[in-house]
Enzyme design. Structure first.
Site, PDB file in Angstrom:
ATOM      1  N   GLU A  46       0.859  -1.183   0.000  1.00 39.17           N
ATOM      2  CA  GLU A  46       0.000   0.000   0.000  1.00 39.17           C
ATOM      3  C   GLU A  46       0.895   1.233   0.000  1.00 39.17           C
ATOM      4  O   GLU A  46       1.797   1.362   0.825  1.00 39.17           O
ATOM      5  CB  GLU A  46      -0.895  -0.025   1.241  1.00 39.17           C
ATOM      6  CG  GLU A  46      -1.827   1.161   1.298  1.00 39.17           C
ATOM      7  CD  GLU A  46      -3.131   0.869   2.032  1.00 39.17           C
ATOM      8  OE1 GLU A  46      -3.550  -0.306   2.083  1.00 39.17           O
ATOM      9  OE2 GLU A  46      -3.722   1.824   2.539  1.00 39.17           O
ATOM     10  N   ARG A  47       0.643   2.103  -0.952  1.00 42.00           N
ATOM     11  CA  ARG A  47       1.465   3.312  -1.123  1.00 42.00           C
ATOM     12  C   ARG A  47       2.941   2.965  -1.345  1.00 42.00           C
ATOM     13  O   ARG A  47       3.833   3.671  -0.869  1.00 42.00           O
ATOM     14  CB  ARG A  47       1.336   4.257   0.065  1.00 42.00           C
ATOM     15  CG  ARG A  47      -0.086   4.510   0.522  1.00 42.00           C
ATOM     16  CD  ARG A  47      -0.981   4.937  -0.589  1.00 42.00           C
ATOM     17  NE  ARG A  47      -2.358   5.139  -0.122  1.00 42.00           N
ATOM     18  CZ  ARG A  47      -3.360   5.426  -0.934  1.00 42.00           C
ATOM     19  NH1 ARG A  47      -3.163   5.527  -2.237  1.00 42.00           N
ATOM     20  NH2 ARG A  47      -4.569   5.606  -0.448  1.00 42.00           N
TER      21      ARG A  47
ATOM     22  N   ASN B  64      -3.403  -1.692   7.543  1.00 42.00           N
ATOM     23  CA  ASN B  64      -4.715  -2.195   7.132  1.00 42.00           C
ATOM     24  C   ASN B  64      -4.564  -3.712   7.041  1.00 42.00           C
ATOM     25  O   ASN B  64      -4.019  -4.223   6.072  1.00 42.00           O
ATOM     26  CB  ASN B  64      -5.126  -1.631   5.775  1.00 42.00           C
ATOM     27  CG  ASN B  64      -5.333  -0.128   5.848  1.00 42.00           C
ATOM     28  OD1 ASN B  64      -5.973   0.377   6.764  1.00 42.00           O
ATOM     29  ND2 ASN B  64      -4.776   0.597   4.885  1.00 42.00           N
TER      30      ASN B  64
ATOM     31  N   GLU C 228     -10.741   4.467   8.856  1.00 41.54           N
ATOM     32  CA  GLU C 228     -10.868   4.064   7.455  1.00 41.54           C
ATOM     33  C   GLU C 228     -11.389   2.632   7.342  1.00 41.54           C
ATOM     34  O   GLU C 228     -10.779   1.768   6.707  1.00 41.54           O
ATOM     35  CB  GLU C 228      -9.526   4.244   6.736  1.00 41.54           C
ATOM     36  CG  GLU C 228      -9.055   5.699   6.796  1.00 41.54           C
ATOM     37  CD  GLU C 228      -7.773   5.980   6.018  1.00 41.54           C
ATOM     38  OE1 GLU C 228      -6.959   5.059   5.865  1.00 41.54           O
ATOM     39  OE2 GLU C 228      -7.604   7.129   5.581  1.00 41.54           O
TER      40      GLU C 228
ATOM     41  N   ARG D 288      -2.290   3.556  16.831  1.00 44.75           N
ATOM     42  CA  ARG D 288      -2.220   4.745  15.971  1.00 44.75           C
ATOM     43  C   ARG D 288      -3.367   5.728  16.251  1.00 44.75           C
ATOM     44  O   ARG D 288      -4.488   5.320  16.544  1.00 44.75           O
ATOM     45  CB  ARG D 288      -2.230   4.329  14.497  1.00 44.75           C
ATOM     46  CG  ARG D 288      -1.003   3.516  14.142  1.00 44.75           C
ATOM     47  CD  ARG D 288      -1.010   3.053  12.712  1.00 44.75           C
ATOM     48  NE  ARG D 288      -0.608   4.062  11.756  1.00 44.75           N
ATOM     49  CZ  ARG D 288      -1.306   4.415  10.688  1.00 44.75           C
ATOM     50  NH1 ARG D 288      -2.505   3.905  10.467  1.00 44.75           N
ATOM     51  NH2 ARG D 288      -0.847   5.302   9.842  1.00 44.75           N
TER      52      ARG D 288
ATOM     53  N   LYS E 107       0.696  10.807  13.683  1.00 45.94           N
ATOM     54  CA  LYS E 107       1.257  11.344  12.441  1.00 45.94           C
ATOM     55  C   LYS E 107       1.743  12.776  12.665  1.00 45.94           C
ATOM     56  O   LYS E 107       1.172  13.511  13.470  1.00 45.94           O
ATOM     57  CB  LYS E 107       0.201  11.327  11.327  1.00 45.94           C
ATOM     58  CG  LYS E 107      -0.082   9.932  10.786  1.00 45.94           C
ATOM     59  CD  LYS E 107      -0.916   9.978   9.504  1.00 45.94           C
ATOM     60  CE  LYS E 107      -1.239   8.552   9.048  1.00 45.94           C
ATOM     61  NZ  LYS E 107      -1.930   8.481   7.755  1.00 45.94           N
TER      62      LYS E 107
ATOM     63  N   ASP F 152      -2.762  14.404   6.869  1.00 45.48           N
ATOM     64  CA  ASP F 152      -2.226  13.152   6.354  1.00 45.48           C
ATOM     65  C   ASP F 152      -1.006  13.360   5.462  1.00 45.48           C
ATOM     66  O   ASP F 152      -1.130  13.276   4.241  1.00 45.48           O
ATOM     67  CB  ASP F 152      -3.327  12.415   5.583  1.00 45.48           C
ATOM     68  CG  ASP F 152      -2.948  10.975   5.296  1.00 45.48           C
ATOM     69  OD1 ASP F 152      -1.950  10.502   5.853  1.00 45.48           O
ATOM     70  OD2 ASP F 152      -3.656  10.327   4.504  1.00 45.48           O
TER      71      ASP F 152
ATOM     72  N   GLU G 239       4.981   9.735  13.975  1.00 46.41           N
ATOM     73  CA  GLU G 239       4.964   8.938  12.741  1.00 46.41           C
ATOM     74  C   GLU G 239       5.236   9.832  11.533  1.00 46.41           C
ATOM     75  O   GLU G 239       4.516  10.795  11.290  1.00 46.41           O
ATOM     76  CB  GLU G 239       3.604   8.237  12.580  1.00 46.41           C
ATOM     77  CG  GLU G 239       3.483   7.425  11.298  1.00 46.41           C
ATOM     78  CD  GLU G 239       2.160   6.634  11.178  1.00 46.41           C
ATOM     79  OE1 GLU G 239       1.593   6.228  12.210  1.00 46.41           O
ATOM     80  OE2 GLU G 239       1.696   6.434  10.039  1.00 46.41           O
TER      81      GLU G 239
ATOM     82  N   GLU H 256       3.839   9.196  -0.713  1.00 50.29           N
ATOM     83  CA  GLU H 256       2.449   9.125  -1.176  1.00 50.29           C
ATOM     84  C   GLU H 256       1.970  10.440  -1.794  1.00 50.29           C
ATOM     85  O   GLU H 256       1.440  10.459  -2.891  1.00 50.29           O
ATOM     86  CB  GLU H 256       1.554   8.728  -0.005  1.00 50.29           C
ATOM     87  CG  GLU H 256       0.082   8.708  -0.361  1.00 50.29           C
ATOM     88  CD  GLU H 256      -0.799   8.197   0.780  1.00 50.29           C
ATOM     89  OE1 GLU H 256      -0.274   7.838   1.845  1.00 50.29           O
ATOM     90  OE2 GLU H 256      -2.031   8.164   0.587  1.00 50.29           O
TER      91      GLU H 256
ATOM     92  N   GLU I 183       6.972  21.528  -3.535  1.00 49.78           N
ATOM     93  CA  GLU I 183       5.894  22.307  -2.924  1.00 49.78           C
ATOM     94  C   GLU I 183       5.446  23.440  -3.857  1.00 49.78           C
ATOM     95  O   GLU I 183       4.257  23.738  -3.963  1.00 49.78           O
ATOM     96  CB  GLU I 183       6.364  22.889  -1.585  1.00 49.78           C
ATOM     97  CG  GLU I 183       5.276  23.670  -0.867  1.00 49.78           C
ATOM     98  CD  GLU I 183       5.732  24.229   0.478  1.00 49.78           C
ATOM     99  OE1 GLU I 183       6.948  24.390   0.681  1.00 49.78           O
ATOM    100  OE2 GLU I 183       4.847  24.505   1.320  1.00 49.78           O
TER     101      GLU I 183
ATOM    102  N   TRP J 225     -14.149  12.569   2.717  1.00 54.17           N
ATOM    103  CA  TRP J 225     -12.889  12.364   3.431  1.00 54.17           C
ATOM    104  C   TRP J 225     -12.472  13.565   4.270  1.00 54.17           C
ATOM    105  O   TRP J 225     -11.477  13.511   4.995  1.00 54.17           O
ATOM    106  CB  TRP J 225     -11.773  12.005   2.441  1.00 54.17           C
ATOM    107  CG  TRP J 225     -12.015  10.675   1.798  1.00 54.17           C
ATOM    108  CD1 TRP J 225     -12.713  10.446   0.653  1.00 54.17           C
ATOM    109  CD2 TRP J 225     -11.598   9.390   2.284  1.00 54.17           C
ATOM    110  NE1 TRP J 225     -12.757   9.095   0.387  1.00 54.17           N
ATOM    111  CE2 TRP J 225     -12.077   8.419   1.373  1.00 54.17           C
ATOM    112  CE3 TRP J 225     -10.861   8.963   3.400  1.00 54.17           C
ATOM    113  CZ2 TRP J 225     -11.850   7.051   1.538  1.00 54.17           C
ATOM    114  CZ3 TRP J 225     -10.640   7.603   3.562  1.00 54.17           C
ATOM    115  CH2 TRP J 225     -11.135   6.668   2.639  1.00 54.17           C
TER     116      TRP J 225
END
Ligand code: BDP
Length: 686
Positions: free
Chosen positions: A166-167, A209, A293, A326, A367, A372, A394, A400, A518, A548
């Site tokens: 994932e990612r 996940n 999620e 988390r 995080k 995110d 984190e 991503e 950026e 979201w």
């Protein structure tokens, strides 16, 4: 010689170094102490020296004190260091993972000492010595002592057992394939070496996940394989962790509930923990994504996250295991028409009220930002806000939202800013780095974790220069006070050797790249504007009307998210007063976060003197030029870097250029059409 894989050795690639070839000390090694980890240290040392000098050093046993011309790799309790070498306080100070490296030609008889209290300390000291040798540092009066600042320095893999990640942007999993563990583990060994060399001491090998197959990792079907990987890690001082499915008692145990206060659930986990530790006596513990999620969690049973994590913690406690829980908990099904909700508030709102309720072997993993892993966002106000609860930070190394390892985006400068961010939790000087290393509150366990960017690509990270993020993360987790320049310079020399042109070009490439990325992506801290789902490429309104909770609120009048206390979502109130005041006021809010905290008209004038709209236009044109400069620099290195790596980066930089233009044109056009305000410099906007 260990059976190394044929993969790129990254910063552990050694090349012949003539200045070392004549050094007598490098021809013999004496070892004082005995363990698998010491064997690894010795193997690394002999391998590195052989590669650099062309001569395999001899292992000598028990040379007398006066013997010279050798390296002494020594546990302090075995060697009994002469008093004049290190006073007792300094030795004690080395702790469990620190080390000392010394060379005093006049009274050490030309010996080079690597000394530590533990075998892990010796391993880290060995890698440090290899770094010294490889980067050509002065050896004459070597006197280094070092120890890690953060007790836990972790990597989180988001690997699935089907081999996907994932990612992941660097190939398939190095652990899993076709719902099994890979058969050839040479790659895993190399991986463990790379990780240990930057001080990583904990690795969670599967995705947070946890799907159906990965749920089985804690069963007897897979525990022997997990134990095999744990064994490889162990020899490099690394503890293995697993991400677990909170609903395992239902999915594996046949229970009809996962209610943390139902004793059958707790008992099931206790049995499970016992079973896991039969296979892996030093198992690190669980990483848990719950109620996030669509993952199961204690909310289903009207229980808190303290209830959920404590129940698991109780099961692991007798074995010394940790629960890393988390805080990425938010409503991903929120009603976008309801403007009173703000996803940025979620972690703090959920966890802050629970401060003090968690067991000592629970750590909350937070995080870096409240949203995110955006290219720019505010620092999470939860960091430092829970004096009675272990916290860890984190980061996301895998890119991503930062170009998916097609774009060059060196994240060390971003991480430095976050680590140096002053939370003001205990007044001035309460930086994030002090909080998570346990320097402010008496945490029992804490540190830093990051979502890793590694896969089975030849160079591990897809983009060869993305190795610098991996390396830089490890070095910062070890010592957040290292400077960006130190880390970058070190990485370049270790990876590419001593060619000064190579350093002269790659250093500014890395240093500029975050800023460049950026510039042509989302402006002024507002974030998102990416294609939904895969998160690559520009899509200004991709998430604008979605559940979201990720908005920019751009209309014909202005843009930005009003998170003020006065008339916004109130998110700002989650900060300690010094930061809250700074962000609340338009005057003091820093430009780069303006749209994260405020909704302003396009004509709003920034501290830079530009209007918001002109800033958007200018930075997007500048960003593309920045990529052209990256290409210009890299092109000078043709012939100075091996062909494979040269092409690898060259190709990606050209993809980046194409996509930067797309970003520029989509963003500029969007805002030109929304605002109707032309570019003051009269450039083409479609
Ligand atoms: C989001 C990622 C998603 C992860 C999630 C997480 O898009 O793939 O599962 O974070 O951190 O950013 O749990």
């Amino acid at each position: 010689r260990l059976p190394y894989s044929s993969a790129d050795q990254g910063w552990l690639s050694y090349t012949n170094n003539e200045s070392l070839a004549g050094m007598k000390e490098l021809t013999q090694i004496a070892v004082y102490g005995n363990s698998d980890v010491i064997d690894s240290a010795l193997a690394e040392l002999t391998h590195g020296i052989r590669e650099m000098t062309g001569t395999l050093p001899a292992i000598v046993s028990d040379p007398d004190r006066q013997a010279s011309n050798l390296i002494r790799l020594a546990l302090l309790e075995e060697i009994g260091v002469p008093e004049e070498w290190m006073d007792a306080a300094r030795i004690k100070d080395l702790g469990e993972e620190g080390y000392a490296i010394r060379r005093h030609p006049e009274n050490g008889g030309g010996s080079l000492y690597v000394m530590a209290n533990t075998d892990r300390g010796l391993l880290y000291g060995t890698f440090h010595l290899l770094r010294i040798l490889r980067t050509g540092q002065e050896l004459d009066r070597l006197d280094v002592t070092d120890r890690p600042r953060n007790p836990l320095r972790m990597m989180n893999h988001w690997d699935n057992m089907d081999g996907s990640i994932e990612r992941g942007y660097a190939g398939r999993s190095i652990f899993f394939q076709d719902n099994r563990f890979v058969e050839d583990d040479a790659r895993i060994r190399d991986y463990a070496r790379l990780m240990a060399s930057i001080g990583i001491n904990g690795i969670a090998i599967n995705n947070v996940n946890v799907h159906r197959t990965e749920t089985q990792l804690i069963t007897r079907q897979f525990l022997p394989d997990v134990a095999n990987v744990a064994g490889i890690f162990r020899r490099y001082g690394i503890r293995l962790f697993l991400s677990v499915n909170y609903a395992s008692p239902m999915e594996l145990g046949g229970l009809d509930t996962a209610d943390p206060l139902d004793s059958r659930v707790g008992d099931w986990w206790k049995e499970k923990a016992k079973e896991i530790y039969e296979y892996i006596p030093d198992f690190g513990g669980f990483v848990v994504k719950a109620d996030s999620e669509h993952r199961p969690g204690p909310f289903t049973y009207d229980r808190t996250h303290a209830d959920g994590s404590n129940m698991l913690a109780e099961a692991l406690e007798p074995f010394g295991g940790l629960v890393i829980w988390r805080c990425f908990v938010y409503n991903c099904l929120q009603n976008w028409r309801d403007r009173s909700t703000d996803r940025a508030r979620a972690a703090y709102d959920h966890f802050k009220p629970l401060d003090g309720q968690f067991k000592p072997n629970v750590i909350l993993q937070i995080k870096n930002g409240p949203m995110d892993f955006q290219v720019r966002e505010a620092v999470s106000p939860l960091l430092g806000a829970m004096p009675g609860t272990n916290q860890m930070l984190e980061f996301q190394i895998t890119q991503e939202y930062t170009g998916q390892q097609k774009h060059l985006c060196y994240l060390v400068p971003q991480w430095k800013e976050i680590l140096d961010f002053d939370t003001f939790a205990q007044g001035q000087g309460t930086e994030v780095k002090k909080v998570v290393s346990g320097g402010i509150y008496p945490y029992r366990a804490c540190g830093i974790a990051a979502v890793i960017n590694v896969g089975d690509d030849h160079n591990w990270t897809g983009h060869t220069l993305a190795q610098a993020n991996l390396y830089g993360y490890g070095r910062l987790a070890w010592n957040p006070d290292l400077t960006e320049e130190d880390i970058t310079g070190e990485w370049i020399r270790l990876t590419f050797g001593g060619d000064s042109l190579v350093s002269a070009e790659i250093e500014p490439m890395l240093a500029d790249s975050w800023h460049v990325y950026e510039s042509y992506t989302s402006p002024l801290g507002v974030g998102w504007m990416v294609n939904p789902g895969h998160h690559y490429g520009p899509n200004v309104d991709g998430y604008e009307y979605s559940v979201w909770g990720t908005y920019h609120f751009a209309d014909c009048h202005g843009i930005g998210v009003n998170r003020t206390v006065k008339d916004g979502t109130g998110f700002v109130s989650q900060y300690f007063p010094e930061n809250a005041q700074r962000y609340e006021s338009l005057e003091s809010c820093p430009d780069e976060l303006l749209l994260f905290f405020h909704h302003v008209p396009y004509s709003h004038v920034l501290h830079s003197g530009k209007t918001v709209i002109q800033h958007i236009y200018d930075t997007h044109f500048d960003g593309v030029e920045g990529v052209e400069q990256l290409i210009g620099r890299w092109s000078k290195l043709e012939g100075h870097i091996d062909e494979w790596r040269y092409r690898n980066v060259w190709e990606r930089l050209h993809i980046q250029l194409d996509h930067a233009k797309e970003w520029r044109d989509v963003i500029n056009t969007y805002f030109y059409r929304k605002s109707g305000i032309p570019d003051a410099a009269g450039r083409t906007i479609y």
